[in-house]
Scaffold this motif. Structure first.
Motif, PDB file in Angstrom:
ATOM      1  N   VAL A 162      23.873  29.281  36.164  1.00 27.61           N
ATOM      2  CA  VAL A 162      23.328  29.989  37.318  1.00 27.61           C
ATOM      3  C   VAL A 162      23.556  29.154  38.569  1.00 27.61           C
ATOM      4  N   TRP A 163      23.512  29.805  39.727  1.00 26.93           N
ATOM      5  CA  TRP A 163      23.659  29.125  41.012  1.00 26.93           C
ATOM      6  C   TRP A 163      22.355  29.257  41.781  1.00 26.93           C
ATOM      7  N   ASN A 164      21.913  28.160  42.409  1.00 24.71           N
ATOM      8  CA  ASN A 164      20.630  28.135  43.099  1.00 24.71           C
ATOM      9  C   ASN A 164      20.733  28.194  44.626  1.00 24.71           C
ATOM     10  N   GLY A 165      21.902  28.473  45.159  1.00 30.04           N
ATOM     11  CA  GLY A 165      22.053  28.618  46.605  1.00 30.04           C
ATOM     12  C   GLY A 165      22.219  27.313  47.350  1.00 30.04           C
ATOM     13  N   THR A 166      22.760  26.288  46.670  1.00 24.82           N
ATOM     14  CA  THR A 166      22.994  25.005  47.329  1.00 24.82           C
ATOM     15  C   THR A 166      24.472  24.630  47.227  1.00 24.82           C
ATOM     16  N   TYR A 167      24.863  23.719  48.106  1.00 30.38           N
ATOM     17  CA  TYR A 167      26.202  23.142  48.076  1.00 30.38           C
ATOM     18  C   TYR A 167      26.030  21.643  48.266  1.00 30.38           C
ATOM     19  N   ASN A 168      26.459  20.857  47.285  1.00 27.41           N
ATOM     20  CA  ASN A 168      26.269  19.401  47.298  1.00 27.41           C
ATOM     21  C   ASN A 168      24.806  19.027  47.532  1.00 27.41           C
ATOM     22  N   GLY A 169      23.898  19.792  46.916  1.00 29.69           N
ATOM     23  CA  GLY A 169      22.473  19.496  47.002  1.00 29.69           C
ATOM     24  C   GLY A 169      21.782  19.953  48.279  1.00 29.69           C
ATOM     25  N   GLN A 170      22.526  20.574  49.179  1.00 30.69           N
ATOM     26  CA  GLN A 170      21.958  21.038  50.447  1.00 30.69           C
ATOM     27  C   GLN A 170      21.864  22.565  50.450  1.00 30.69           C
ATOM     28  N   LEU A 171      20.797  23.094  51.067  1.00 31.61           N
ATOM     29  CA  LEU A 171      20.668  24.545  51.207  1.00 31.61           C
ATOM     30  C   LEU A 171      21.788  25.060  52.095  1.00 31.61           C
ATOM     31  N   ILE A 172      22.348  26.192  51.725  1.00 33.15           N
ATOM     32  CA  ILE A 172      23.401  26.769  52.549  1.00 33.15           C
ATOM     33  C   ILE A 172      22.865  28.037  53.225  1.00 33.15           C
ATOM     34  N   PRO A 173      23.551  28.503  54.268  1.00 33.18           N
ATOM     35  CA  PRO A 173      23.032  29.611  55.075  1.00 33.18           C
ATOM     36  C   PRO A 173      22.885  30.931  54.317  1.00 33.18           C
ATOM     37  N   ALA A 174      21.940  31.725  54.790  1.00 33.07           N
ATOM     38  CA  ALA A 174      21.765  33.088  54.293  1.00 33.07           C
ATOM     39  C   ALA A 174      22.876  33.941  54.886  1.00 33.07           C
ATOM     40  N   THR A 175      23.747  34.434  54.038  1.00 28.99           N
ATOM     41  CA  THR A 175      24.875  35.270  54.446  1.00 28.99           C
ATOM     42  C   THR A 175      25.495  35.875  53.193  1.00 28.99           C
ATOM     43  N   ASP A 176      26.636  36.520  53.320  1.00 28.11           N
ATOM     44  CA  ASP A 176      27.344  37.065  52.168  1.00 28.11           C
ATOM     45  C   ASP A 176      28.263  36.003  51.571  1.00 28.11           C
ATOM     46  N   TYR A 177      28.406  36.070  50.247  1.00 28.63           N
ATOM     47  CA  TYR A 177      29.297  35.184  49.509  1.00 28.63           C
ATOM     48  C   TYR A 177      30.162  36.029  48.593  1.00 28.63           C
ATOM     49  N   TRP A 178      31.351  35.554  48.298  1.00 25.54           N
ATOM     50  CA  TRP A 178      32.313  36.269  47.475  1.00 25.54           C
ATOM     51  C   TRP A 178      32.524  35.515  46.180  1.00 25.54           C
ATOM     52  N   PHE A 179      32.893  36.258  45.136  1.00 23.98           N
ATOM     53  CA  PHE A 179      33.131  35.618  43.850  1.00 23.98           C
ATOM     54  C   PHE A 179      34.318  36.256  43.145  1.00 23.98           C
ATOM     55  N   VAL A 180      34.894  35.474  42.234  1.00 25.24           N
ATOM     56  CA  VAL A 180      35.978  35.938  41.366  1.00 25.24           C
ATOM     57  C   VAL A 180      35.575  35.603  39.939  1.00 25.24           C
ATOM     58  N   VAL A 181      35.573  36.614  39.086  1.00 25.12           N
ATOM     59  CA  VAL A 181      35.280  36.429  37.667  1.00 25.12           C
ATOM     60  C   VAL A 181      36.600  36.443  36.922  1.00 25.12           C
ATOM     61  N   ASN A 182      36.813  35.436  36.086  1.00 22.16           N
ATOM     62  CA  ASN A 182      38.022  35.349  35.258  1.00 22.16           C
ATOM     63  C   ASN A 182      37.622  35.341  33.788  1.00 22.16           C
ATOM     64  N   TRP A 183      38.284  36.218  33.014  1.00 15.07           N
ATOM     65  CA  TRP A 183      38.083  36.259  31.578  1.00 15.07           C
ATOM     66  C   TRP A 183      39.205  35.492  30.894  1.00 15.07           C
ATOM     67  N   ALA A 184      38.988  35.161  29.628  1.00 15.23           N
ATOM     68  CA  ALA A 184      39.965  34.397  28.854  1.00 15.23           C
ATOM     69  C   ALA A 184      41.299  35.128  28.725  1.00 15.23           C
ATOM     70  N   ASP A 185      41.269  36.467  28.753  1.00 13.15           N
ATOM     71  CA  ASP A 185      42.514  37.233  28.589  1.00 13.15           C
ATOM     72  C   ASP A 185      43.289  37.386  29.899  1.00 13.15           C
ATOM     73  N   GLY A 186      42.812  36.734  30.973  1.00 14.92           N
ATOM     74  CA  GLY A 186      43.521  36.776  32.243  1.00 14.92           C
ATOM     75  C   GLY A 186      43.047  37.852  33.205  1.00 14.92           C
ATOM     76  N   LYS A 187      42.144  38.731  32.755  1.00 18.75           N
ATOM     77  CA  LYS A 187      41.616  39.763  33.645  1.00 18.75           C
ATOM     78  C   LYS A 187      40.736  39.125  34.711  1.00 18.75           C
ATOM     79  N   GLU A 188      40.701  39.787  35.874  1.00 15.84           N
ATOM     80  CA  GLU A 188      39.984  39.219  37.023  1.00 15.84           C
ATOM     81  C   GLU A 188      39.203  40.341  37.728  1.00 15.84           C
ATOM     82  N   TYR A 189      38.017  39.989  38.229  1.00 16.24           N
ATOM     83  CA  TYR A 189      37.220  40.923  39.013  1.00 16.24           C
ATOM     84  C   TYR A 189      36.732  40.186  40.249  1.00 16.24           C
ATOM     85  N   LYS A 190      36.778  40.858  41.401  1.00 14.78           N
ATOM     86  CA  LYS A 190      36.301  40.261  42.653  1.00 14.78           C
ATOM     87  C   LYS A 190      35.134  41.080  43.181  1.00 14.78           C
ATOM     88  N   GLY A 191      34.171  40.396  43.779  1.00 18.65           N
ATOM     89  CA  GLY A 191      33.020  41.079  44.343  1.00 18.65           C
ATOM     90  C   GLY A 191      32.310  40.185  45.335  1.00 18.65           C
TER      91      GLY A 191
END
Length: 89
Positions: A54-83
């Motif tokens: 899980v992610w707790n909303g920090t970067y290098n132990g520091q709180l990061i700003p409230a805003t939108d963040y993007w992610f990429v999910v990668n599966w073992a078979d090479g499939k990818e999802y972005k959101g």
């Protein structure tokens, strides 16, 4: 044809109240090779989550700003999802 449901919160509020304090892909324990990479709006790498992490909303132990963040999910078979999701403080 196989259908994969990717369940994740559209927002989270890491304020320590015990509700929505972390962000993760739900049921990732069922996908042993699942990897999630989280970026800020400029493409800066924030964190990489592996199975059941899980992610707790920090970067290098520091709180990061409230805003939108993007992610990429990668599966073992090479499939990818972005959101994206929002971090609210």
């Amino acid at each position: 044809e196989e259908v994969i449901l990717l369940m994740y919160p559209k927002f989270f509020t890491p304020n320590g109240d015990g509700y929505n304090d972390t962000w993760s892909i739900r049921f990732s324990e069922n996908e042993p090779q699942l990897s999630v990479t989280i970026f800020d709006r400029y493409g800066k790498l924030i964190t990489v989550l592996n199975q059941n992490q899980v992610w707790n909303g920090t970067y290098n132990g520091q709180l990061i700003p409230a805003t939108d963040y993007w992610f990429v999910v990668n599966w073992a078979d090479g499939k990818e999802y972005k959101g994206h999701f929002s971090l609210k403080r």
